[in-house]
Design an enzyme around this catalytic site. Structure first.
Site, PDB file in Angstrom:
ATOM      1  N   TYR A 124       0.976   0.415 -12.164  1.00  0.00           N
ATOM      2  CA  TYR A 124       1.702  -0.717 -11.400  1.00  0.00           C
ATOM      3  C   TYR A 124       0.660  -1.668 -10.731  1.00  0.00           C
ATOM      4  O   TYR A 124       1.068  -2.656 -10.184  1.00  0.00           O
ATOM      5  CB  TYR A 124       2.182   0.256  -9.951  1.00  0.00           C
ATOM      6  CG  TYR A 124       3.353   0.835 -10.214  1.00  0.00           C
ATOM      7  CD1 TYR A 124       4.139   0.943 -11.550  1.00  0.00           C
ATOM      8  CD2 TYR A 124       4.220   1.603  -9.075  1.00  0.00           C
ATOM      9  CE1 TYR A 124       5.184   1.620 -11.883  1.00  0.00           C
ATOM     10  CE2 TYR A 124       5.257   2.445  -9.811  1.00  0.00           C
ATOM     11  CZ  TYR A 124       5.770   2.355 -10.851  1.00  0.00           C
ATOM     12  OH  TYR A 124       6.964   3.019 -11.230  1.00  0.00           O
ATOM     13  N   LYS A 166       0.463  13.031 -19.230  1.00  0.00           N
ATOM     14  CA  LYS A 166       0.858  12.583 -20.801  1.00  0.00           C
ATOM     15  C   LYS A 166      -0.342  12.917 -21.495  1.00  0.00           C
ATOM     16  O   LYS A 166      -0.598  11.731 -22.339  1.00  0.00           O
ATOM     17  CB  LYS A 166       1.621  11.645 -20.778  1.00  0.00           C
ATOM     18  CG  LYS A 166       2.382  11.228 -22.112  1.00  0.00           C
ATOM     19  CD  LYS A 166       3.595  12.204 -22.168  1.00  0.00           C
ATOM     20  CE  LYS A 166       4.235  11.781 -23.660  1.00  0.00           C
ATOM     21  NZ  LYS A 166       5.224  12.949 -23.985  1.00  0.00           N
ATOM     22  N   ASP A 174       7.181  15.004 -19.733  1.00  0.00           N
ATOM     23  CA  ASP A 174       8.458  15.261 -20.142  1.00  0.00           C
ATOM     24  C   ASP A 174       8.980  16.565 -20.026  1.00  0.00           C
ATOM     25  O   ASP A 174       9.997  16.692 -19.594  1.00  0.00           O
ATOM     26  CB  ASP A 174       8.518  14.706 -21.834  1.00  0.00           C
ATOM     27  CG  ASP A 174       7.156  15.075 -22.539  1.00  0.00           C
ATOM     28  OD1 ASP A 174       6.447  15.740 -21.845  1.00  0.00           O
ATOM     29  OD2 ASP A 174       7.223  14.857 -23.618  1.00  0.00           O
ATOM     30  N   ASP A 229      12.008  10.924  -7.482  1.00  0.00           N
ATOM     31  CA  ASP A 229      13.302  10.636  -7.082  1.00  0.00           C
ATOM     32  C   ASP A 229      14.153  11.669  -7.947  1.00  0.00           C
ATOM     33  O   ASP A 229      15.253  12.057  -7.209  1.00  0.00           O
ATOM     34  CB  ASP A 229      13.286   9.117  -7.908  1.00  0.00           C
ATOM     35  CG  ASP A 229      13.352   8.142  -7.070  1.00  0.00           C
ATOM     36  OD1 ASP A 229      12.708   8.341  -6.133  1.00  0.00           O
ATOM     37  OD2 ASP A 229      14.070   7.039  -6.948  1.00  0.00           O
ATOM     38  N   ASP A 283       6.474   8.416  -9.174  1.00  0.00           N
ATOM     39  CA  ASP A 283       7.726   7.465  -8.878  1.00  0.00           C
ATOM     40  C   ASP A 283       9.003   8.220  -9.395  1.00  0.00           C
ATOM     41  O   ASP A 283       9.981   8.293  -8.582  1.00  0.00           O
ATOM     42  CB  ASP A 283       7.572   6.093  -9.270  1.00  0.00           C
ATOM     43  CG  ASP A 283       8.447   5.097  -8.645  1.00  0.00           C
ATOM     44  OD1 ASP A 283       9.341   5.579  -7.818  1.00  0.00           O
ATOM     45  OD2 ASP A 283       8.469   3.905  -8.992  1.00  0.00           O
TER      46      ASP A 283
END
Ligand code: NAD
Length: 366
Positions: A142, A192, A224, A252, A248
């Protein structure tokens, strides 16, 4: 009584509606905390774009830096969806987080027993969910440069950069291990590393920092797989630490397991003033209808009281009050509870404030 400065950023949509309940709750705790509060309100997001043509003013950032804590509602409105990135409401959030240096975002996800039936998953799967997502907040993709859309060889190319320095990883790792020490003693680090170099460094540093915390166990999980494990067996997680982008998304996902995104609080801690905000957005679909669930904001006040004022006892009273009101069957429209009493934002706020007062008066939860 000590005086505390609280910067209040209501923002857009349901932001002002839920912030109002958060401010009332904190104000009601003045005597119990032996503090007086000076609340100063500033525009942010779409509200600030309309008034000043920027998502956040520099003067607001300076005022927040001087505050003892910052309360934020939410930003975002469809009317700005076609604005360029620097003139979007959400830009204010990134700017504020960076300016305050709040690199450590805490998102607890806990199942209130009375909401087990409100979860989209089967009750036996969600039973016992009690996790803390520790998300790195001021680095990663970001913020990484280069970023942007540029014309190359006759076509537009979009680019972002995922970048973490060893120091950035190390400091968030220490936070995660220290929170795990106060909880059930397990850290799951999510990355990852099978594909990304930045994740390989992340994994190496996490493993290194783990050696300083022999009382905490560490496991690594690919992002994943983590997304899958969160719906398969969410109760396995204690502390989950991860970078900005993965955090993020996963937080959620974790939030909806507990019944509604309207329940989830957050705290962002770092070198400067701490920032407390609900996880949800501005919910333009229900703004102005009085239906917003204020509990995420009110639980964020519990985090403020715990992390900034060190009053775990009063934080516990707030959490117990929320649980008691839900157990009495009261719920807002986002919580799919059968046979309960449907109420609006204001009433939910008042019930929790009254319950906290009652608990503090009799010494329960303290
Ligand atoms: P959202 O969280 O605003 O809403 C998602 C869904 O959850 C909606 O149906 C909404 O009605 C519901 N919901 C959310 N909070 C609720 C609450 N407290 N009570 C009852 N229902 C609630 O996410 P979105 O719709 O993807 O985004 C809307 C806007 O908010 C966008 O502009 C987005 O950029 C912005 N946003 C801001 C933040 C933030 O300020 N931190 C976070 C996420 C999204």
């Amino acid at each position: 009584m000590t005086k505390k400065k609280i910067a209040v950023l209501p923002g857009d949509g349901i932001g002002p509606e839920v912030v109002k309940q958060g401010v009332s709750l904190l104000d009601s705790l003045s005597e119990a905390l032996d503090m007086t509060f000076e609340f100063s309100e500033y525009l942010i997001g779409g509200a600030c774009l309309n008034a000043h043509a920027v998502p956040v003013q520099d003067s607001t950032i300076s005022a927040c830096r001087q505050a003892d804590a910052v309360l934020l509602g939410a930003v975002g409105s469809p009317e700005f969806d076609n604005n360029p990135p620097h003139l979007r409401p959400e830009k204010a959030l990134l700017g504020m987080r960076a300016a305050l240096g709040v690199y450590c975002n805490l998102r607890p996800a806990k199942l209130y027993q009375s909401l087990a039936s409100a979860s989209p998953l089967k009750p036996e799967i969600v039973a016992g969910i009690d996790m803390l997502v520790v998300r790195e907040l001021t680095g990663g993709i970001y913020f990484g440069e280069p970023a942007g859309i540029a014309s190359e060889n006759g076509e537009d190319v979009g680019r972002n950069t995922m970048i973490y320095s060893e120091g950035e990883i190390r400091r968030i790792a220490h936070q995660a291990f220290q929170f795990a020490q106060k909880r059930r003693g397990h850290v799951t680090s999510v990355d990852k590393a099978n594909v990304l170099s930045v994740s390989q460094l992340w994994r190496k540093v996490l493993t290194d920092v783990a050696s300083e915390y022999p009382d905490v166990t560490l496991s690594h999980m690919l992002v994943d797989n983590c997304a899958m494990q969160l719906v398969r067996n969410p109760a396995q997680f204690d502390v989950v630490v991860t970078g900005n982008l993965f955090g993020d998304i996963l937080s959620d996902e974790a939030s909806v397991l507990t019944g509604s995104i309207g329940m989830l609080p957050s705290a962002s801690l770092g070198d400067g003033a701490p920032l407390y905000e609900p996880v949800h957005g501005s919910a333009p679909d229900i703004a102005g209808t009085g239906k917003a669930n204020p509990l995420a904001m009110m639980a964020s006040i519990a985090m403020l009281v715990q992390y900034t004022f060190g009053r775990t006892d009063i934080a516990a009273a707030i959490e117990e009050a929320i649980e008691a009101v839900l157990e009495a069957g009261y719920h807002t429209a986002d919580l799919q509870v059968q046979d309960g009493t449907l109420i609006g934002t204001e009433e939910m706020g008042r019930l929790v404030i009254d319950k906290v007062a009652e608990m503090l008066a009799v010494g329960a939860g303290v």
